[in-house]
Structures are given as structure tokens and as C-alpha cells.
Design an enzyme around this catalytic site. Structure first.
Site, PDB file in Angstrom:
ATOM      1  N   GLU A  44       0.830  -1.196   0.000  1.00  0.00           N
ATOM      2  CA  GLU A  44       0.000   0.000   0.000  1.00  0.00           C
ATOM      3  C   GLU A  44       0.874   1.259   0.000  1.00  0.00           C
ATOM      4  O   GLU A  44       1.837   1.372   0.770  1.00  0.00           O
ATOM      5  CB  GLU A  44      -0.873  -0.050   1.251  1.00  0.00           C
ATOM      6  CG  GLU A  44      -1.800   1.109   1.474  1.00  0.00           C
ATOM      7  CD  GLU A  44      -2.624   0.934   2.745  1.00  0.00           C
ATOM      8  OE1 GLU A  44      -3.656   1.608   2.873  1.00  0.00           O
ATOM      9  OE2 GLU A  44      -2.230   0.122   3.619  1.00  0.00           O
ATOM     10  N   LYS A 111      -9.355   2.048  -2.231  1.00  0.00           N
ATOM     11  CA  LYS A 111      -9.611   1.511  -0.900  1.00  0.00           C
ATOM     12  C   LYS A 111     -10.988   1.941  -0.403  1.00  0.00           C
ATOM     13  O   LYS A 111     -11.337   3.120  -0.449  1.00  0.00           O
ATOM     14  CB  LYS A 111      -8.515   1.985   0.052  1.00  0.00           C
ATOM     15  CG  LYS A 111      -8.513   1.328   1.419  1.00  0.00           C
ATOM     16  CD  LYS A 111      -7.275   1.731   2.205  1.00  0.00           C
ATOM     17  CE  LYS A 111      -7.180   1.041   3.551  1.00  0.00           C
ATOM     18  NZ  LYS A 111      -5.940   1.396   4.269  1.00  0.00           N
ATOM     19  N   CYS A 163      -5.489  -3.481   2.667  1.00  0.00           N
ATOM     20  CA  CYS A 163      -5.208  -3.381   4.098  1.00  0.00           C
ATOM     21  C   CYS A 163      -6.473  -3.433   4.947  1.00  0.00           C
ATOM     22  O   CYS A 163      -7.041  -4.488   5.159  1.00  0.00           O
ATOM     23  CB  CYS A 163      -4.384  -2.123   4.393  1.00  0.00           C
ATOM     24  SG  CYS A 163      -3.530  -2.201   5.999  1.00  0.00           S
ATOM     25  N   LYS A 196       0.582  -9.421  16.384  1.00  0.00           N
ATOM     26  CA  LYS A 196      -0.327  -9.024  15.307  1.00  0.00           C
ATOM     27  C   LYS A 196      -0.184  -9.927  14.086  1.00  0.00           C
ATOM     28  O   LYS A 196      -1.152 -10.116  13.335  1.00  0.00           O
ATOM     29  CB  LYS A 196      -0.046  -7.568  14.917  1.00  0.00           C
ATOM     30  CG  LYS A 196      -1.076  -6.957  13.990  1.00  0.00           C
ATOM     31  CD  LYS A 196      -0.749  -5.486  13.748  1.00  0.00           C
ATOM     32  CE  LYS A 196      -1.768  -4.830  12.829  1.00  0.00           C
ATOM     33  NZ  LYS A 196      -1.428  -3.408  12.567  1.00  0.00           N
ATOM     34  N   THR A 483      16.066   7.347  27.778  1.00  0.00           N
ATOM     35  CA  THR A 483      15.988   6.047  28.455  1.00  0.00           C
ATOM     36  C   THR A 483      14.723   5.839  29.277  1.00  0.00           C
ATOM     37  O   THR A 483      14.633   4.873  30.026  1.00  0.00           O
ATOM     38  CB  THR A 483      17.215   5.850  29.365  1.00  0.00           C
ATOM     39  OG1 THR A 483      17.266   6.915  30.315  1.00  0.00           O
ATOM     40  CG2 THR A 483      18.496   5.848  28.550  1.00  0.00           C
ATOM     41  N   GLU A 488       7.141   4.789  33.563  1.00  0.00           N
ATOM     42  CA  GLU A 488       7.531   6.100  34.079  1.00  0.00           C
ATOM     43  C   GLU A 488       6.730   7.208  33.406  1.00  0.00           C
ATOM     44  O   GLU A 488       6.315   8.173  34.058  1.00  0.00           O
ATOM     45  CB  GLU A 488       9.030   6.316  33.858  1.00  0.00           C
ATOM     46  CG  GLU A 488       9.908   5.385  34.655  1.00  0.00           C
ATOM     47  CD  GLU A 488      11.387   5.528  34.303  1.00  0.00           C
ATOM     48  OE1 GLU A 488      12.214   4.978  35.035  1.00  0.00           O
ATOM     49  OE2 GLU A 488      11.703   6.191  33.296  1.00  0.00           O
TER      50      GLU A 488
END
Length: 672
Positions: A44, A111, A163, A196, A483, A488
Site C-alpha cells: 500500500e 480503498k 489493508c 499481530k 531512556t 515512568e
């Protein structure tokens, strides 16, 4: 028998990289010709790239894509090829797949169902095409059919599900089945998330069975535009049988998955299938003169990749997806390497290990010479002959200790850097911290103390580390890796412009509980059961701590926050499942019965929702992160939340009423 050799072609694209995308497509077509393929499906929007964002609004983007398409046409002698591109019709933009047969454009399938959830915002740019509608598009004075099309090529009926079309209940394949389709092509740009691929495999296999056809599915590959990762998943199925699938997370520019199919098998399945799918609209049948070449039967072989067959799929996928994403981010940004502020803790250690895995997996995928060639602009790696020699030139780690840093975390950092063969810089920043403290104390005319200024004294240490890391990054023209992890991020347990400083944030999509388990797995088991990082041993034996308070205060992350497993559960129920605090509490009581008291769970739930609300501004400022599952907190691609809000005051009052505990309002937080 009616035999056809067909292929799913996978390409690694870059938005608006017209020359690069065109070259990868042409190379894939040439490979198809070399392998005697006669029907090739490409992903696509492979001409423009899928992630062009608001540049899709620019008229020249669709115009350029159409111009590039015409450059492909001459290379399709004796081939049928599907190519994805944006197409402008009557001042509306559509997501199209152009079907080219033997050097002639035969039409554009449009689509019908647009992805508009999660990271997808297709309805922002594209219009959905209505089933049964068709029109014409004029190119160089010639009209070509466009819309809901079914192509008949030398007796073979070929239709499209693009898709998202295949992910809905009333998928277009039902209509195609009613018209006797032989082959369904599915060109996709389906982003990676954990497990997935199993869902894709089911709808490909089930589609081929339900519709009695050959189903060809192809996908994009790599980190295309910065956040989404595409795993290059490609597969071919027929009548419920998986015939072939490709290599996921490849480091190549393009590759193909091929199969030889007998169309008569699918037609027999349709004759024997008594299911009734009613037709609601008639697609235009486009008849295409062509001659499928005579070929001999071939044995198709479908096998799982070795690493998928050994279990630990989530651990493997995390390592392979993020490593590939780092590689593409590195080469597409033309950076010279990565800098990690290596504290010796889990997060920074994971970032360093992922850079090492990027090199190991890249060499395993395409070989060391091709790996160096794909990074040909990095001259310093061109004479390297091993993984560790390349890592030494690409990974720069800096340890920045203060008086509160322990010997254990320093050993953890140094032993990992040594094991990876990274460059390592030992910098003591205690003097810088003291200088800043003295400047402020002079202005305040008082001394700062841990009893009155706890958060401020913690944060200045984290923030002072950023300039040195950025300086090193600039000196070597690298990317600084932030990081912070997702756990967090959810509660703002991070210092802005401190541990959040960075060009990209590879861990912002993953929770701390999984990350700690993954690091232990990487040390003891490793990718494919063989690729381990033994230098993680010291870190894996440490209790997570920011080490920003004096040692006698015995600081740990979970004492500051709550147990990470509880934090992650609250985040999941509250923001993935969108449940209010009192409903979250009911779930927690079930999950942690006999482990934590009700009073503890109530207190932690209130703490989480208060911290979440006041720290949305931090999530807005995080460096770009990689999308890896449906728990993503990135407000720019997945989970939007107001920066200013009511802070769940009513909902928390209901929680307290439900719990019958007078918690009331109190100050909780970690500053900025």
C-alpha cells in the site's frame, strides 16, 4: 491445471523519497522477473510512502506519484504488477492500487475502508470509495477505469482488499467471492504490534478458505517515518492452506515471497461451497488481454521462522522490531551512531543492548558487507570485520556519577559496556551539581536540604547529566537515546530534560515489568536461544533505583511509586480499557487478591490517576517513540489526553466512597 507463479513483494520505503522508493520497486520487479513470477503485489502507498502525514494535502504529492508510476510501466513486460499510490479524483484523494499488465495500466482499485484508529488517521487525508462505484481517471489523455474493480486477466479473476478492507466484518472479499474471484491481492501498510502477525495470518488463511481463492498479502518493511515499525510480513494462502510466508524484520531493501498455485483448485472449492454471499453492488469487470506462461508444478513450503518456533515470541519481537527500527532511524537520518547515558540501571542497559542487537541481527540478516554498505556514509565502520568492531564505532556510553551513585551501578554500567565493546566515558558530575546548588543557595540565602527540597535535589542531578550527553552526541554527530520507559511516562516519574533528553525514545512504548523480564531473558536465554548478552548479569541483580537520594535513604523506584505490576495494571484498565478508578479497583482486587491489601490498592489507584493527570505535559514532550502495542501512551499517534483537566476529582471521590476510605487530597508528585 491452471498454474500461475505469483509473489508478495515487500519494500522498505521512506515518505516522499521518490527516487529511493522507485528504485526499490523496480528492483523488486526485476527480482520477480528473475524468479519467473508473473503476478506481483507490492504494498500500500509504496510509491509515495505511507507516512506522508499532512503532505498528502500537497497536490504535487499525488501528481509526483502518478508521474513515478509511469516510469514503472515500461519495466512490466510479461508481468502483472500492483503498485500502491495516492490518487486524486475530482479534488478528492484516494488510496489506490494501480494494476499494470504487460506495460499497460489497466485500472486503479480504490480503498473502501479507511483505517482511523490507533496510529492511523487515514480519514484525515483520504476519502473512502463506495462499493460498486466506478469512474475514470485521465492520464495523458487516456481514460483508465478506477473504483471498485475486478480484473479478468486471461481467464483469471483478480480483485483487491487493501489493508483495512480485510480487517472489517463485511469485508470486500465477500463480494469478490460472489463474482467468482480467483485471486485476492492485499497490499498493506500494517504497523507492527505484539502478536499481530497471528491475526494477519488468520484473516489471510480464513479469507482464502471462505472465498475459495488464492490470497496474496504483502506489507511494508522497517521504520518508515519515525514511529511506526513495519515487520515486512508477507504470505500467500489458498483454500485455507498457508502456502508461503516471508522473513519478518529483515534488514534488506526489498524481498519477495513466492508460490505456484493452481487456480482450478480454488474453483473447485467454490463449486463445492454452498455458502451464500449476496451481491449488493456490481464491480466493473476489466478484461485484460494477456497470456499466462506455461509452467510446471512446484512444491510450496510453509514453515515458521526458527525463532518463532522456539517460543518467547514477545521477547523476540520486541528485540527484533526495536533493533530494526533503530537501524532504519540511524541510516535514514544519516547519523553516525548512538549515545546512551548509561546509569547501570535497566532502562539505559536495555538501550545499549538494543544497539548491540541491531548490529548482530543486521549482520545475521544481510551479512556484514551488505550491512556496512547500507551504512556506507559511516566511514569509520567500513574496515570493521566483526559485530563488536562495528559496535565500538556506533555506540558511545557515558557514566555520570554523583556522591549518591553506588559502586554496584557503576560496575553494572562498565561491565555491560565492556561486554558490548562500546566506547565508555566515565565522568563525575558531582562538582556540577554542587555548583548549581551553591548558585541557588546564594540567591535564596539558605541552604538546600533533603528534608525541605527533596524533589529539587533529585532532579538537578538528573538534569545536569543531559548537557554532557548532548555534547558527546554533537561531537560524534550521533543520536541520543532517551531512556525513559512507558511505566515512568504514565506517572511522570522522569526528569524533563534529564533522563527524558534524547533524539528518540526506544523504550517509551514498553512497560518496566516486561523490560526487566526481557533483560533477564536476554542474559540467560537470548534470541533464538543463542544470542545472549552476558554483560547484563550485574544489572539483573540490582533493585531498580534512580540513585538520586543519599544511600541511607534507601531509594527504590517501587517505594517512590508502587509495585510496577500494579502500576501497569492500573494503566491498562484505566487508559487502554477506559475504565474509571472505582472500576479499576475492582479489577485490581481480582488480580492481586491475597498479595496486596485493599487499602494499598486504593491508595495506589488514587496516586496513579492524580499523577497521570498532572503529567500529560511531560508525555507531550517525550522524544519520538516506537509503536509496539495497544498500550502506547504517545499523544501524537495513539492516546490523546488533555494537558489541563479536572484531574479525575469526581471519579476519585467515587473511588473513596466505594472503598469507604477518607484519603482526601494530598500532595504527591515528582516535580518536573
Amino acid at each position: 491445471m491452471k498454474l500461475i507463479k505469483l509473489a508478495a513483494g515487500v519494500v522498505n520505503t521512506i515518505p516522499l523519497d521518490w527516487n529511493g522508493n522507485l528504485q526499490n520497486i523496480l528492483s523488486c520487479i526485476e527480482e520477480a522477473r528473475n524468479q519467473e513470477v508473473t503476478l506481483l503485489c507490492l504494498p500500500e502507498l509504496s510509491l509515495s510512502g505511507y507516512g506522508c502525514e499532512d503532505m498528502f494535502y500537497a497536490p504535487y504529492v499525488a501528481e509526483t506519484a502518478l508521474s513515478q508510476l509511469q516510469e514503472i510501466v515500461p519495466y512490466t513486460s510479461d508481468l502483472a504488477v500492483s503498485v500502491g499510490l495516492p490518487l486524486m479524483l475530482n479534488n478528492k484523494l484516494y488510496n489506490a492500487s494501480c494494476f499494470i499488465v504487460n506495460r499497460q495500466i489497466r485500472g486503479f482499485a480504490l480503498k473502501k475502508n479507511l483505517a482511523n484508529n490507533g496510529i492511523h488517521y487515514e480519514t484525515r487525508w483520504f476519502h473512502a470509495w463506495s462499493a460498486g462505484d466506478r469512474t475514470n481517471v485521465k492520464i495523458n489523455g487516456i481514460d483508465y477505469p478506477a473504483g471498485d474493480l475486478l480484473f479478468e486477466v486471461a481467464g483469471a479473476k483478480i480483485g483487491f482488499e487493501i489493508c483495512e478492507d480485510a480487517w472489517i466484518a463485511n469485508r470486500p472479499g465477500r463480494e469478490l467471492y460472489a463474482r467468482g474471484v480467483d485471486i485476492i491481492l492485499n497490499p498493506s501498510a500494517s504497523h507492527f504490534s505484539f502478536f499481530k502477525s497471528q491475526t494477519r495470518e488468520r484473516f489471510v488463511q480464513d479469507g482464502s478458505r471462505s472465498f475459495g481463492c488464492v490470497y496474496v498479502y504483502t506489507n511494508l518493511l522497517g521504520n518508515e517515518a519515525g514511529r511506526a515499525i513495519y515487520d515486512g510480513d508477507a504470505m500467500i494462502a489458498q483454500s485455507g492452506e498457508m502456502l508461503a510466508s516471508g522473513t519478518r524484520f529483515s534488514y534488506t531493501d526489498h524481498y519477495m515471497v513466492t508460490a505456484t498455485v493452481d487456480l482450478e483448485k480454488g474453483r473447485l472449492e467454490q463449486m463445492q461451497n454452498r455458502a451464500v454471499f449476496s451481491k449488493t453492488a456490481d464491480a466493473l469487470m476489466v478484461s485484460v488481454p494477456f497470456q499466462w506462461p506455461e509452467i510446471r508444478p512446484a512444491r510450496n513450503q510453509y514453515v515458521l521462522e526458527d525463532w518463532e518456533a522456539k517460543g518467547y515470541q514477545k521477547e523476540e519481537e520486541f528485540a527484533r522490531a526495536v533493533s530494526l527500527a533503530l537501524f532504519d532511524y540511524l541510516r535514514k537520518s544519516r547519523s553516525q551512531g548512538f549515545v546512551v547515558s548509561l546509569s547501570g540501571g535497566a532502562d539505559s542497559s536495555a538501550c545499549a543492548a538494543l544497539v548491540y542487537l541491531m548490529v548482530e541481527l543486521g549482520i545475521e540478516s544481510i551479512g556484514i558487507e551488505r550491512f556496512k554498505q547500507r551504512l556506507s556514509y559511516i566511514e569509520k565502520i567500513q574496515q570493521a570485520t566483526s559485530t563488536k568492531e562495528i559496535v565500538h564505532e556506533l555506540l558511545y556510553c557515558i557514566w555520570q556519577g554523583t556522591e549518591n551513585s553506588s559502586a554496584e551501578t557503576k560496575f553494572s554500567a562498565t561491565s555491560l559496556a565492556e561486554d558490548l565493546n562500546a566506547r565508555f566515558y566515565d565522568v563525575n558530575i558531582n562538582g556540577l551539581v554542587e555548583t548549581y546548588k551553591e548558585l541557588i543557595e546564594s540567591g535564596l540565602d539558605r541552604k538546600l536540604s533533603w528534608d525541605t527540597d527533596d524533589i529539587a535535589l533529585q532532579n538537578i542531578q538528573a538534569r545536569v547529566r543531559a548537557p554532557s550527553a548532548w555534547l558527546l552526541t554533537n561531537i560524534y554527530n550521533c543520536l541520543l537515546l532517551s531512556t525513559s520507559n512507558r511505566s515512568e511516562a504514565s506517572v511522570g516519574y522522569a526528569t524533563m530534560d534529564g533522563d527524558t533528553a534524547g533524539s528518540i525514545s526506544p523504550l517509551a512504548g514498553i512497560d518496566k515489568t516486561f523490560l526487566r523480564k526481557w533483560l533477564l531473558w536476554l542474559e540467560e536465554v537470548g534470541l533464538g536461544g543463542t544470542l545472549q548478552v552476558k554483560g547484563l548479569n550485574a544489572m539483573n541483580n540490582l533493585q531498580p533505583t534512580a540513585e538520586l537520594r543519599p544511600a541511607d535513604r534507601k531509594q527504590t523506584d517501587e517505594a517512590d511509586l508502587m509495585p510496577y505490576e500494579v502500576l501497569n495494571a492500573i494503566e491498562t484498565y484505566g487508559f487502554r480499557d477506559k475504565q474509571p478508578p472505582k472500576e479499576v479497583l475492582k479489577k485490581l482486587e481480582l488480580d492481586f487478591e491475597g498479595i496486596y491489601t485493599r487499602e494499598e490498592l486504593v491508595a495506589w489507584t488514587e496516586r496513579f490517576f492524580r499523577l497521570w493527570s498532572r503529567n500529560q505535559w511531560k508525555r507531550e514532550r517525550y522524544a519520538p517513540s516506537f509503536h509496539i502495542d495497544d498500550r502506547n501512551l504517545d499523544p501524537r499517534t495513539w492516546l490523546r489526553f488533555p494537558i489541563l483537566s479536572g484531574g479525575f476529582e469526581k471519579e476519585l471521590a467515587e473511588l473513596r466512597e466505594e472503598a469507604n476510605t477518607p484519603l482526601g487530597r494530598r500532595r504527591i508528585g515528582f516535580g518536573n
